[in-house]
Design a protein around this motif. Sequence first.
Motif, short mmCIF file in Angstrom:
data_model
loop_
_atom_site.label_atom_id
_atom_site.label_comp_id
_atom_site.label_asym_id
_atom_site.label_seq_id
_atom_site.Cartn_x
_atom_site.Cartn_y
_atom_site.Cartn_z
N SER A 36 0.82 -1.22 0.00
CA SER A 36 0.00 0.00 0.00
C SER A 36 0.86 1.27 0.00
O SER A 36 0.33 2.36 -0.16
N GLN A 37 2.20 1.13 0.21
CA GLN A 37 3.08 2.30 0.24
C GLN A 37 3.67 2.57 -1.14
O GLN A 37 3.91 1.64 -1.92
N LYS A 38 3.91 3.86 -1.45
CA LYS A 38 4.52 4.21 -2.72
C LYS A 38 6.01 3.85 -2.70
O LYS A 38 6.67 3.97 -1.66
N PRO A 39 6.57 3.40 -3.83
CA PRO A 39 8.01 3.09 -3.87
C PRO A 39 8.83 4.38 -3.69
O PRO A 39 8.42 5.46 -4.10
N PHE A 40 10.02 4.25 -3.05
CA PHE A 40 10.88 5.41 -2.81
C PHE A 40 11.47 5.90 -4.14
O PHE A 40 12.02 5.10 -4.92
N PRO A 41 11.40 7.22 -4.46
CA PRO A 41 11.89 7.75 -5.74
C PRO A 41 13.41 7.96 -5.74
O PRO A 41 13.91 9.07 -5.53
N HIS A 42 14.16 6.90 -6.00
CA HIS A 42 15.61 7.01 -6.00
C HIS A 42 16.11 7.96 -7.09
O HIS A 42 17.17 8.58 -6.94
N ASP A 43 15.38 8.07 -8.19
CA ASP A 43 15.83 8.96 -9.26
C ASP A 43 15.82 10.42 -8.81
O ASP A 43 16.72 11.20 -9.15
N ARG A 44 14.82 10.81 -8.01
CA ARG A 44 14.79 12.18 -7.49
C ARG A 44 15.94 12.43 -6.51
O ARG A 44 16.52 13.53 -6.48
N LEU A 45 16.28 11.42 -5.73
CA LEU A 45 17.40 11.56 -4.80
C LEU A 45 18.71 11.75 -5.57
O LEU A 45 19.54 12.59 -5.22
N ASN A 46 18.90 10.96 -6.63
CA ASN A 46 20.13 11.10 -7.43
C ASN A 46 20.20 12.47 -8.09
O ASN A 46 21.28 13.07 -8.20
N THR A 47 19.04 13.00 -8.53
CA THR A 47 19.03 14.33 -9.13
C THR A 47 19.44 15.40 -8.12
O THR A 47 20.20 16.32 -8.43
N ALA A 48 18.95 15.26 -6.87
CA ALA A 48 19.32 16.22 -5.82
C ALA A 48 20.81 16.15 -5.51
O ALA A 48 21.47 17.18 -5.30
N LYS A 49 21.37 14.93 -5.53
CA LYS A 49 22.81 14.80 -5.30
C LYS A 49 23.61 15.46 -6.41
O LYS A 49 24.63 16.12 -6.16
N ASP A 50 23.17 15.30 -7.65
CA ASP A 50 23.87 15.94 -8.77
C ASP A 50 23.83 17.46 -8.66
O ASP A 50 24.83 18.14 -8.92
N GLU A 51 22.69 18.01 -8.26
CA GLU A 51 22.59 19.46 -8.11
C GLU A 51 23.51 19.96 -6.99
O GLU A 51 24.14 21.02 -7.11
N ALA A 52 23.60 19.20 -5.91
CA ALA A 52 24.50 19.60 -4.81
C ALA A 52 25.96 19.56 -5.26
O ALA A 52 26.76 20.44 -4.90
N SER A 53 26.30 18.57 -6.08
CA SER A 53 27.68 18.49 -6.60
C SER A 53 28.00 19.68 -7.48
O SER A 53 29.11 20.24 -7.43
N ARG A 54 27.02 20.11 -8.30
CA ARG A 54 27.25 21.27 -9.16
C ARG A 54 27.47 22.54 -8.32
O ARG A 54 28.29 23.39 -8.66
N CYS A 55 26.73 22.66 -7.24
CA CYS A 55 26.92 23.82 -6.36
C CYS A 55 28.34 23.83 -5.78
O CYS A 55 28.99 24.88 -5.71
N ASN A 56 28.83 22.66 -5.37
CA ASN A 56 30.18 22.58 -4.82
C ASN A 56 31.23 22.95 -5.86
O ASN A 56 32.23 23.59 -5.54
N ARG A 57 31.00 22.56 -7.11
CA ARG A 57 31.96 22.89 -8.17
C ARG A 57 31.93 24.38 -8.49
O ARG A 57 32.96 24.99 -8.77
N ASN A 58 30.73 24.97 -8.45
CA ASN A 58 30.61 26.38 -8.81
C ASN A 58 31.27 27.28 -7.77
O ASN A 58 31.88 28.30 -8.09
N ILE A 59 31.13 26.92 -6.51
CA ILE A 59 31.75 27.71 -5.43
C ILE A 59 32.90 26.89 -4.87
O ILE A 59 32.71 26.03 -4.01
N SER A 60 34.10 27.13 -5.38
CA SER A 60 35.27 26.33 -5.02
C SER A 60 36.15 27.10 -4.03
O SER A 60 36.05 28.30 -3.87
#
Length: 482
Positions: A36-60
């Motif tokens: 009855s529970q919705k599956p966890f959206p791992h793709d959205r989590l990976n997208t958030a990780k990618d955005e955080a990595s881009r922020c780290n690269r932009n502000i070095s």
Amino acid sequence: MKRSLVLSLFQLFQLFQLITVTQSSADSCVCELINSQKPFPHDRLNTAKDEASRCNRNISLKMSADMDTLLLALDRRLPQIQSELSLLEVEDDRDLYGLLSLVVIENELLEITQILEKLNGSTEGHQRLTANTQQQIMHIKEELKDLQELDTMEVVKRQQANQRLKRDLDQCRNGLRTKAPTTSPPPGLCPYGRFMNVSGPRVFTAGEYPGSFKYGAWGRDPKPDPGKEHWYWMVPMASSNRYAHYVRRYSSLSSLIVGVSTPGNVMIHSSNPTTNTVQGPNVVMYGEALYYNCYNRDAVCRFNLTTKTISDLQLPRGTRFNNKANYCHLEECYPFTDLDLATDESGVWVIYTTNDNFGNLVLSKIEEGNPLKLGQTLQTSVYKQAVTNAFMACGVLYVTRYVNRDQEEIFYSLDTVTGDENFNVGIIFHKVLPNILALNYSPVDQMLHAYCDSTWCPTKSCLSKPPPLQPKSTNTANKLQM
């Protein structure tokens, strides 16, 4: 029997909804269960990780270091130009070189203007980047909040806990292997740090003798007598590009540029060469005394300009001298550069080679007193004849090599506190002429004084302020920024 079995299944799977139960035989059943529970959206989590990595690269960290370098350069230049203006106001030059002093100050103002322009451009760019990054961070924060609500099984939470445990374990293992961070300041209580970069020549001149005296050295006394804080000295190799027997003094940089020497020459000996006169260009002045390679000996001489007395310091047995261990590059060697004297905030150092160290550089501290003594001694992994020069700054030995006719590279450093060697310093600076025959750092103004094929040029060095010392209880040691 069926009723009791259904009740047991309901109790066992509280997170699931029992949709159908079908009997397949008299003594067994097959249950069809739907989550009855919705599956966890791992793709959205990976997208958030990618955005955080881009922020780290932009502000070095490099962006922050570049800004610190510009601010530090400005912090050094403003008091210096103020001092030069004050000196010009009180200096009685009888119109001999006031105009040249103004040209030097004008060049300083131009460099300060360029630094301010770079700072303004950097500030505007950082403001735009900060605004964009702030929006991205808010978006990532909202996304993670939604994902946290969907993570009913706490999968991500457990992953994060495992990552923290793994990081702590790695730090524990590394902590057992690494040295404890040093808590003592660099020798001489250096108020700065290590080199960040080296600017182009601030001013260069052929001085009194254009085209003459290819070999020599010049600079400022880091420990001058009262009243001589702005004096400069120069020692030209007046015989065979090898020997010298006097020190020439100048009351200011302006007088040096136009070649007006006051008080003139201070003679070491009336003839040249002879016992205890200068051999080789790598000489320095410290505490109103000239330190140099004694004529035809593997020893350091100290000539006191006030008392006109000479004391010497015999170097270890096996020290190479008399043109056997020169600074070199692929096209040329610099004759009689076997011994190199250097000054920094802590005093005088001698850089030489020995047979025991297979021709690699050896660094020793010269302890003041009478007689002179060798203090701390460190051996390096740098072969002398593969490099072009060396100097000391804030308790660190820096070594240079020839890149091309226009550029030199500071490629190596040795920290005299920790003993750590670094072969990847990678600081390039520009030259007026191809060969730097003498190079020394001045703690007075953080300048590198270079003597290049009979031309003298001070080059501005930029140093960083050291971070606060770490307490012994911490597991990390901060490095001074290069």
